[in-house]
Scaffold this motif. Sequence first.
Motif, mmCIF file in Angstrom:
data_model
loop_
_atom_site.group_PDB
_atom_site.id
_atom_site.type_symbol
_atom_site.label_atom_id
_atom_site.label_comp_id
_atom_site.label_asym_id
_atom_site.label_seq_id
_atom_site.Cartn_x
_atom_site.Cartn_y
_atom_site.Cartn_z
ATOM 1 N N ARG A 160 79.261 -14.641 57.956
ATOM 2 C CA ARG A 160 78.433 -15.654 58.629
ATOM 3 C C ARG A 160 77.063 -15.121 59.032
ATOM 4 N N ARG A 161 76.445 -14.395 58.118
ATOM 5 C CA ARG A 161 75.111 -13.867 58.408
ATOM 6 C C ARG A 161 74.071 -14.965 58.266
ATOM 7 N N ASP A 162 73.115 -14.923 59.146
ATOM 8 C CA ASP A 162 71.976 -15.834 59.079
ATOM 9 C C ASP A 162 70.959 -15.220 58.124
ATOM 10 N N LEU A 163 70.880 -15.765 56.925
ATOM 11 C CA LEU A 163 70.041 -15.169 55.894
ATOM 12 C C LEU A 163 68.555 -15.287 56.203
ATOM 13 N N THR A 164 68.190 -16.073 57.206
ATOM 14 C CA THR A 164 66.776 -16.161 57.574
ATOM 15 C C THR A 164 66.360 -15.029 58.510
ATOM 16 N N GLY A 165 67.324 -14.215 58.958
ATOM 17 C CA GLY A 165 67.018 -13.107 59.858
ATOM 18 C C GLY A 165 66.423 -11.921 59.126
ATOM 19 N N THR A 166 66.141 -10.863 59.876
ATOM 20 C CA THR A 166 65.601 -9.617 59.315
ATOM 21 C C THR A 166 66.731 -8.626 59.091
ATOM 22 N N LEU A 167 66.809 -8.110 57.872
ATOM 23 C CA LEU A 167 67.799 -7.097 57.517
ATOM 24 C C LEU A 167 67.087 -5.750 57.410
ATOM 25 N N ALA A 168 67.550 -4.777 58.187
ATOM 26 C CA ALA A 168 66.999 -3.412 58.129
ATOM 27 C C ALA A 168 67.984 -2.524 57.395
ATOM 28 N N ALA A 169 67.479 -1.784 56.412
ATOM 29 C CA ALA A 169 68.322 -0.905 55.611
ATOM 30 C C ALA A 169 67.784 0.516 55.680
ATOM 31 N N ILE A 170 68.652 1.450 56.050
ATOM 32 C CA ILE A 170 68.305 2.872 56.029
ATOM 33 C C ILE A 170 69.211 3.510 54.999
ATOM 34 N N ARG A 171 68.652 3.834 53.846
ATOM 35 C CA ARG A 171 69.451 4.319 52.724
ATOM 36 C C ARG A 171 68.552 5.088 51.764
ATOM 37 N N GLU A 172 69.167 5.553 50.675
ATOM 38 C CA GLU A 172 68.416 6.310 49.683
ATOM 39 C C GLU A 172 67.284 5.462 49.111
ATOM 40 N N SER A 173 66.120 6.064 48.947
ATOM 41 C CA SER A 173 64.972 5.391 48.345
ATOM 42 C C SER A 173 64.359 6.307 47.298
ATOM 43 N N GLY A 174 63.548 5.752 46.425
ATOM 44 C CA GLY A 174 62.849 6.556 45.429
ATOM 45 C C GLY A 174 61.856 7.500 46.087
ATOM 46 N N ALA A 175 61.430 8.472 45.343
ATOM 47 C CA ALA A 175 60.500 9.472 45.880
ATOM 48 C C ALA A 175 59.262 8.811 46.443
ATOM 49 N N GLY A 176 58.964 9.133 47.707
ATOM 50 C CA GLY A 176 57.763 8.611 48.331
ATOM 51 C C GLY A 176 57.867 7.186 48.828
ATOM 52 N N LYS A 177 59.038 6.552 48.650
ATOM 53 C CA LYS A 177 59.179 5.161 49.065
ATOM 54 C C LYS A 177 59.863 5.073 50.418
ATOM 55 N N ALA A 178 59.588 3.998 51.125
ATOM 56 C CA ALA A 178 60.220 3.698 52.409
ATOM 57 C C ALA A 178 60.083 4.851 53.393
ATOM 58 N N SER A 179 58.946 5.500 53.379
ATOM 59 C CA SER A 179 58.764 6.654 54.255
ATOM 60 C C SER A 179 58.257 6.225 55.634
ATOM 61 N N TYR A 180 58.582 7.032 56.622
ATOM 62 C CA TYR A 180 58.139 6.815 57.995
ATOM 63 C C TYR A 180 56.613 7.005 58.058
ATOM 64 N N PRO A 181 55.862 6.268 58.866
ATOM 65 C CA PRO A 181 56.333 5.390 59.940
ATOM 66 C C PRO A 181 56.555 3.929 59.557
ATOM 67 N N ASP A 182 56.059 3.483 58.406
ATOM 68 C CA ASP A 182 56.101 2.053 58.112
ATOM 69 C C ASP A 182 57.319 1.626 57.314
ATOM 70 N N GLY A 183 57.838 2.495 56.443
ATOM 71 C CA GLY A 183 58.912 2.080 55.567
ATOM 72 C C GLY A 183 58.423 1.061 54.557
ATOM 73 N N ASP A 184 59.323 0.320 53.970
ATOM 74 C CA ASP A 184 58.992 -0.740 53.028
ATOM 75 C C ASP A 184 59.322 -2.089 53.643
ATOM 76 N N VAL A 185 58.584 -3.105 53.225
ATOM 77 C CA VAL A 185 58.841 -4.482 53.678
ATOM 78 C C VAL A 185 58.867 -5.372 52.449
ATOM 79 N N ALA A 186 59.910 -6.188 52.330
ATOM 80 C CA ALA A 186 60.015 -7.148 51.237
ATOM 81 C C ALA A 186 60.322 -8.514 51.825
ATOM 82 N N GLU A 187 59.726 -9.533 51.240
ATOM 83 C CA GLU A 187 60.000 -10.900 51.685
ATOM 84 C C GLU A 187 61.237 -11.406 50.947
ATOM 85 N N GLY A 188 62.376 -11.166 51.487
ATOM 86 C CA GLY A 188 63.635 -11.553 50.863
ATOM 87 C C GLY A 188 64.615 -10.398 50.869
#
Length: 470
Positions: A160-188
């Motif tokens: 029963r997740r509200d798909l209109t909410g914000t999902l935060a994922a902390i997981r493996e990313s490609g080299a140089g991607k999703a790095s601190y402080p901003d991480g990555d943001v995707a619309e969807g």
Amino acid sequence: MDRSSPPLDVVSAVPGIAWPALPGPTGAALLALLFQFEQTQWWPAERLRLAQRRQLSALLAHARENAPYWRGRLPRDWPAPAEEPAWEAVWQSLPILRREDIQAAEASEAMLAGSLPPGHGDYREIYTSGSTGRPVRAVRSELWELVWSAFTLRDHLWHRRDLTGTLAAIRESGAGKASYPDGDVAEGWGVSSAALFETGRLVSLNVTTPVAQQLEWLVRQDPDYLLSHPSILARLAAAAREAGVRLPRLRQVIAISETLRPEVRTAIEAAWGVPVVDVYSSREAGYLALQCPDHPHFHIQSEGLRVEVVDEAGRPCAAGETGRVLVTPLHNLAMPLIRYDIGDAAEVGPPCPCGRGLPVLTRILGRRQNMLRLPGGERRWPLLSSNDIGALLAAAPPVRQHQVIQAALDRLVVRLAVARPLTAEEQVAVAAWARAKFGAGFAVTVETMPELPRTAAGKFEDFVCEVPGA
């Protein structure tokens, strides 16, 4: 669907039609699968098994005719799917596929189907994370990926997740991607939902980011849902509790990739006051089991794959018994994996009180290779209870994270991430704790460091057996 579930906005692909929405071909296919899943989850076990045998018969015929590896390994004549005892007898006579079998076959491409039936799309190549130390190349079809997306959506809908909410994922990313402080943001929330539902933001951060920075990033993102590995979630929960930090909008935590121990689930839920939902999957086979919407155990995703739990003699385990996990994806005709031993152990459960006919796994115990080996040849699961962890913290209060390595049949290395160096007395107490837990005959070495290492895929295991032949 439960009336208490959040509303879902379907994406319309037809110009001039906003509502009711008419999705495009991919969205329509996902809707067709979800409609069937809504019915099949309530089927009795016998009907599910019959439907599986029908699809397995099609998979086996395709593998025998199109994949050289299987050509001489699968019998040509099978009983009809309705003939359950005879069909199952032939099935259980098939050899178990091992990881090393796949690796040996890769050189000649022998496991790949030479062609795919119409509608299955192109081939997609992936590699497993190699948490066993032996990465495996796997090939999937576009159709298999569509089915995988449908199970992703089932998990969202079940919980029963509200798909209109914000999902935060902390997981493996490609080299140089999703790095601190901003991480990555995707619309969807990703490809699984993009063809069908309007969703909120997906924000992501690389799993290798230090925990203090992860927590600061999470506070800024203020997500509705948080997805990560149990070891990351446990450290974040502890850091949040120590700092008195809350995530006011957080509704649910989703655990992936590692075994979720009961004491870790309890600690996360206590720190944030929200439920933890566990997912059991593998890159080669996709979703194996999803947590029941009403109970903490798992339902095998029978519409997507056959999961067997067998004992050391290859016999099916009964409820309450633990065995090795064999998987057969039903729809991956690109590289058929038949009775594939993924290296895990699980406990079979009785039918679920929720009424779903999907089989139950009570516990996922993790990689069999990481069982404790004793000098006499015996193996046992080195599970740490909350009392065990409490005793470790009493022996050495500065401990923030722990890992036990069995380096030899008679030697353990206890690795600890610590807030300050341990005193000599604390190191002696940790060694005594390890011998009391695992056996008095072990020599114990204690190593401390600021942060414990992860695998290349960002995973972490609290017990690792490095004994050759484990």
